[in-house]
Design a protein around this motif. Sequence first.
Motif, short mmCIF file in Angstrom:
data_model
loop_
_atom_site.label_atom_id
_atom_site.label_comp_id
_atom_site.label_asym_id
_atom_site.label_seq_id
_atom_site.Cartn_x
_atom_site.Cartn_y
_atom_site.Cartn_z
N ASP A 100 34.91 30.60 42.33
CA ASP A 100 36.12 30.64 41.51
C ASP A 100 37.40 30.65 42.35
O ASP A 100 38.46 31.05 41.86
CB ASP A 100 36.09 31.85 40.58
N SER A 101 37.32 30.21 43.60
CA SER A 101 38.51 30.12 44.47
C SER A 101 38.71 28.68 44.91
O SER A 101 38.34 28.30 46.03
CB SER A 101 38.36 31.04 45.69
N ILE A 104 40.91 27.36 48.54
CA ILE A 104 40.66 27.90 49.88
C ILE A 104 41.28 26.99 50.94
O ILE A 104 41.27 25.77 50.81
CB ILE A 104 39.16 28.11 50.15
N HIS A 133 39.76 39.97 51.08
CA HIS A 133 38.83 39.22 50.22
C HIS A 133 37.46 39.26 50.89
O HIS A 133 37.09 38.34 51.64
CB HIS A 133 39.32 37.79 50.04
N ASP A 181 48.52 32.03 46.11
CA ASP A 181 47.55 32.72 46.93
C ASP A 181 46.39 31.76 47.20
O ASP A 181 45.77 31.26 46.26
CB ASP A 181 47.04 33.95 46.18
N PHE A 183 43.54 32.30 47.94
CA PHE A 183 42.28 32.86 47.47
C PHE A 183 42.37 33.30 46.01
O PHE A 183 41.66 34.20 45.57
CB PHE A 183 41.84 34.01 48.37
N LEU A 184 43.25 32.64 45.27
CA LEU A 184 43.36 32.90 43.84
C LEU A 184 42.00 32.78 43.18
O LEU A 184 41.31 31.77 43.32
CB LEU A 184 44.33 31.90 43.20
N ASN A 185 41.60 33.83 42.45
CA ASN A 185 40.34 33.81 41.70
C ASN A 185 40.61 33.37 40.27
O ASN A 185 41.46 33.94 39.59
CB ASN A 185 39.69 35.19 41.67
#
Length: 205
Positions: A100-101, A104, A133, A181, A183-185
């Motif tokens: 869900d990232s 990356i 993370h 971000d 690494f936004l989820n």
Amino acid sequence: MTVAGLILAGGQSRRMGREKAFLPLGGRLMIERVIDRLVPQVDRLAINANGDPARFSALGLPILQDDLPDTGPLGGVLAGLLWAESLAPAPDYLATVPVDSPFIPADLVQRLEAASRENPGGVVIAASGERDHPVVGLWPVGLSGTLADWRRSAKSHGVRSFLATIGFTVVDFPFLVSALDPFLNVNTPEEHARAEGLLAAEAHL
């Protein structure tokens, strides 16, 4: 240094209400976007997922199941380490990212590798915006025995709990354009809508 990659897709996607790997995002499946980002950075790639592996068959990648169901991402990490150890030749490290990232960084593995040279044999994880993370990381291949033993006796199966017992290094990554971000989820419908908007804005830059 050689690195195998693993996409962690073993969660149940409760907050999204549907399997995140197959969520459409910018005209592609979310898992396809993560694959596109990670493939150039690793020597081999696999997917950690539970249930019927046939649903991933079109992707043409090995599917690795958790050793124990519903025990968090460390089950996927362990499956990935065991898979990496079985390869010939075995890679030095396993890089893990969650499905869900989708944003990356293109230099994720390169920067984690650089940090690993300062702490050979240690785990390296990513951070951004003063938040770490722990499932975005570089794990030394050969750690499977230690992790398996810990999982048999630990009261918590959390990634941070395991990392606290063995130590780790953190690499900080800057936010991307539009204060994104890396690494936004994408865990909820609201976050999915935001990711769609970010992709649309990126396409017009």
